[in-house]
Design an enzyme around this catalytic site. Structure first.
Site, PDB file in Angstrom:
ATOM      1  N   GLU A   1      33.461  42.124  40.807  1.00  0.00           N
ATOM      2  CA  GLU A   1      33.866  42.844  42.014  1.00  0.00           C
ATOM      3  C   GLU A   1      33.117  42.330  43.247  1.00  0.00           C
ATOM      4  OE1 GLU A   1      35.538  47.082  41.386  1.00  0.00           O
ATOM      5  OE2 GLU A   1      33.530  47.324  42.186  1.00  0.00           O
TER       6      GLU A   1
ATOM      7  N   GLU B   1      34.574  39.089  44.198  1.00  0.00           N
ATOM      8  CA  GLU B   1      35.873  39.286  44.862  1.00  0.00           C
ATOM      9  C   GLU B   1      35.671  39.737  46.310  1.00  0.00           C
ATOM     10  OE1 GLU B   1      38.401  41.989  42.669  1.00  0.00           O
ATOM     11  OE2 GLU B   1      39.988  41.887  44.186  1.00  0.00           O
TER      12      GLU B   1
ATOM     13  N   CYS C   1      37.805  51.223  39.461  1.00  0.00           N
ATOM     14  CA  CYS C   1      37.365  51.540  38.097  1.00  0.00           C
ATOM     15  C   CYS C   1      37.713  52.958  37.662  1.00  0.00           C
ATOM     16  CB  CYS C   1      35.877  51.299  37.938  1.00  0.00           C
ATOM     17  SG  CYS C   1      34.928  51.932  39.286  1.00  0.00           S
TER      18      CYS C   1
ATOM     19  N   SER D   1      40.550  46.282  44.387  1.00  0.00           N
ATOM     20  CA  SER D   1      40.058  45.154  43.607  1.00  0.00           C
ATOM     21  C   SER D   1      40.947  44.985  42.381  1.00  0.00           C
ATOM     22  CB  SER D   1      38.623  45.461  43.169  1.00  0.00           C
ATOM     23  OG  SER D   1      38.302  44.721  42.029  1.00  0.00           O
TER      24      SER D   1
ATOM     25  N   LYS E   1      40.822  58.331  31.310  1.00  0.00           N
ATOM     26  CA  LYS E   1      40.478  57.132  30.530  1.00  0.00           C
ATOM     27  C   LYS E   1      41.351  57.023  29.284  1.00  0.00           C
ATOM     28  CE  LYS E   1      37.075  55.345  32.898  1.00  0.00           C
ATOM     29  NZ  LYS E   1      37.266  54.031  33.503  1.00  0.00           N
TER      30      LYS E   1
ATOM     31  N   GLU F   1      44.445  55.584  30.664  1.00  0.00           N
ATOM     32  CA  GLU F   1      44.180  54.199  31.081  1.00  0.00           C
ATOM     33  C   GLU F   1      44.250  53.253  29.880  1.00  0.00           C
ATOM     34  OE1 GLU F   1      40.067  53.093  32.006  1.00  0.00           O
ATOM     35  OE2 GLU F   1      40.785  51.921  33.707  1.00  0.00           O
TER      36      GLU F   1
ATOM     37  N   GLU G   1      49.680  47.278  30.888  1.00  0.00           N
ATOM     38  CA  GLU G   1      49.034  46.127  31.562  1.00  0.00           C
ATOM     39  C   GLU G   1      47.713  45.777  30.888  1.00  0.00           C
ATOM     40  OE1 GLU G   1      49.398  49.112  33.328  1.00  0.00           O
ATOM     41  OE2 GLU G   1      51.417  48.642  33.986  1.00  0.00           O
TER      42      GLU G   1
ATOM     43  N   CYS H   1      32.013  60.641  38.126  1.00  0.00           N
ATOM     44  CA  CYS H   1      32.210  60.856  36.680  1.00  0.00           C
ATOM     45  C   CYS H   1      31.323  61.967  36.112  1.00  0.00           C
ATOM     46  CB  CYS H   1      31.920  59.580  35.913  1.00  0.00           C
ATOM     47  SG  CYS H   1      33.190  58.363  36.155  1.00  0.00           S
TER      48      CYS H   1
END
Ligand code: HC0
Ligand code: SF4
Length: 574
Positions: free
Chosen positions: A283, A286, A303, A323, A362, A365, A370, A507
């Site tokens: 990250e 980037e 994230c 990102s 999560k 996710e 993907e 979180c």
């Protein structure tokens, strides 16, 4: 100031104080159910729908709900007479009159506010037992289960979803006896734009909203001798799971957590924090690349999966801003099934990656198409902090008494930068620590960026990096994120990098954490523990992690290399 009396006690209170707060301030407890006041986050549910907090006010013919009734000059209140107590009991009995009686096998058994109230008010039989609702459970999603038959119409979930998260998924469906809270037209959750942030689950007083329980799948994997079962643990789990074992909030339990997982016979116990360090490598590279080569700014962190879902649904015109990095949980899965599999001479198809996360999103996710490679998912099973605690209880583990264990290598070493991912502001602080060293070519001495820390919903700061002023925005809670993004779209705010976390507090306040029952002090203690864990580390910058260096040397080459892109980056779908 107003002069009032509660239970013969003369008091002075500020104008605008509710009877409930005035009583609480002098140590009087009035039971509540629908009420929710998460002061530090400005979150209040004042629907006054449950009628459990009724009190008597002299001169008023009817009892009043103390949660919404404001004190007035000269008010004389009784919270403890038989009239108020009987009214509360009747309110709870009426709620129970159509509530399923399956407490013994209910997912909220011993964690249910309605059950606790019935106990507290001494209810031993239901005078008005009547017809029950008979709706289908909604099990359409990977993240949460909705059981309308257990909805008590407290509207807490609605406040979280609509006012705090601005997702607008939940509202009253039907009228009268048939009413419950759900999506419009009673759509399946999976067919809505739910982000699966789980904040509705975090505040539901009953089991109307719970997580999808994956503990059975974990037990099954662990008992399959053909499978190599690897587990990873997210940063925020280690400062919260102790609460499920009567430890004080904010106690750091990293070593006990590792020992407990080894005791369950996982083949390897890895740290999501290692993957958080890896995320920073990708990250920060980037970000620097975008800054130095005229790329799209600001760059948003990617994230938090509920945040990813939110911007995909709500800001489809801005999909070039986030990102492209996968989240640490997914990066870990990807590296386990490639680098680690190669090193251990294992077929990726024989590896099961289990994640322990403070989060419900999560789960969703991990199931995203993907994030599937060569017919296998990066991560196979996700359980929450709560689910792991339940597994450990099933196994009879005395968690508080466990010795401290160490994560397994190759993927168990981490720096302080990765631990702070677990709280709002932490991801961007970790990225700044690395970006600073890489941009200036110097080694940053003072790694604590106090200006990026805190609990306010939207924060901004400018950090001097060499000659450059790095403009940083931070938001937690999706309503705050929406505001920040709208300001960017309208040109009101200009930033280089932005961190967004969907849950209030980040979180540490995730939908899969031990229930905080509205006590914000718990979230603050978890946050303090996260920063303490960072301080305790010898290495506090992601790029100093020796096992991260080894991973790049032996396998990935450089950050943002072709191989790194193939394994560690993703794309978004509107
Ligand atoms: Fe988080 Fe994470 S910090 S989202 O809050 O980035 O769930 O704890 O595991 O993946 O590391 C959650 C926590 C993670 C991820 C990390 C990030
Ligand atoms: Fe709303 Fe989040 Fe619950 Fe979905 S998970 S219904 S977005 S609060």
């Amino acid at each position: 100031m107003l002069n009032i009396k509660i239970n013969d006690m003369p008091l002075q209170v500020l104008e605008g104080t509710t009877i409930l707060d005035a009583s609480k301030n002098v140590g009087l407890k009035i039971p509540t159910l629908c009420h929710m006041n998460l002061k530090d986050f400005g979150i209040v549910n004042q629907s006054a729908s449950c009628r459990v907090c009724m009190v008597e006010v002299e001169g008023r013919p009817a009892l009043v709900p103390s949660c919404s009734e404001l004190c007035t000059e000269g008010m004389i209140i009784r919270t403890d007479n038989i009239r108020a107590i009987s009214a509360r009991r009747t309110a709870v009995e009426l709620l129970l009159s159509n509530h399923p009686f399956d407490c013994l096998v209910c997912p909220k058994n011993l964690e249910c506010d309605l059950q606790a109230l019935a106990q507290e008010l001494g209810i031993r039989h239901i005078r008005y037992e009547g017809e029950k609702l008979d709706y289908q459970k909604d099990t359409s999603s990977y993240a949460l289960v909705k059981d309308p038959n257990k909805c008590v119409m407290c509207r807490r979930c609605e406040t979280m979803c609509n006012t705090v998260q601005t997702c607008g998924i939940l509202s009253a469906v039907n009228r009268g006896f048939d009413v419950f809270v759900g999506p419009a037209f009673n759509l399946d959750m999976v067919d809505t734009s739910c982000t699966f942030c789980g904040q509705c689950v975090a505040v539901c007083p009953t089991a109307a909203l719970t997580e999808v329980n994956n503990t059975g799948a974990v037990w099954e994997a662990l008992s399959n001798p053909k499978k190599h079962v690897v587990v990873q643990v997210a940063p925020a789990v280690r400062v919260a799971i102790g609460e499920m074992f009567d430890m004080d909030p904010g106690v750091i339990t990293t070593g006990k957590l590792v020992t407990s997982l080894k005791g369950l016979h996982f083949d390897a116990v890895f740290d999501t924090d290692f993957a958080a360090d890896l995320t920073i490598m990708e990250e920060a590279s980037e970000l620097i690349n975008r800054i130095q080569n005229g790329g799209t700014l600001p760059m948003l962190t990617s994230c938090c999966p509920a945040w990813v879902k939110f911007f995909e649904h709500q800001f489809p015109d801005m999909l070039d801003i986030p990102s492209t990095c996968k989240s640490p949980q997914i990066m870990m899965g990807s590296i386990v099934k490639s680098y680690y599999a190669e090193k251990m001479n294992l077929n990726p198809k024989d590896i099961v990656v289990v994640s322990v996360m403070p989060c419900l999103a999560k789960k969703a996710e991990a199931a995203r198409p993907e994030l599937t490679k060569d017919d296998h998912s990066d991560v196979d099973i996700v359980i929450t902090t709560r689910e792991l605690a339940l597994m450990l209880k099933e196994a009879g583990v005395n968690f508080a008494g466990l010795p401290e264990g160490e994560f397994d290598q190759l993927l168990g070493e981490s720096t302080g930068a990765s631990v702070i991912f677990g709280t709002t502001g932490g991801v961007i602080e970790a990225a700044v620590r690395t970006a600073y060293d890489w941009i200036t070519g110097e080694s940053l001495e003072k790694v604590d960026f106090q200006q990026l820390r805190g609990i306010e919903g939207i924060r901004s700061a400018t950090v001097k990096v060499g000659d450059m002023d790095l403009r940083i925005g931070i938001a937690h809670g999706l309503g705050n994120a929406r505001k920040l993004l709208e300001d960017i779209r309208d040109g009101i705010s200009q930033f280089d990098a932005i961190e967004i976390m969907a849950c209030p507090g980040g979180c540490i306040g995730g939908g899969g954490q031990p229930y905080h029952h509205g006590d914000m002090e718990i979230i603050k203690k978890r946050q303090a523990a996260i920063y303490q864990e960072d301080k305790n580390k010898i290495l506090r910058k992601s790029h100093d992690n020796p096992y991260i260096k080894k991973l790049y040397d032996e396998y990935l080459g450089k950050p943002n290399s072709e191989k790194a892109h193939d394994l560690l980056h993703t794309h978004y779908v509107p």
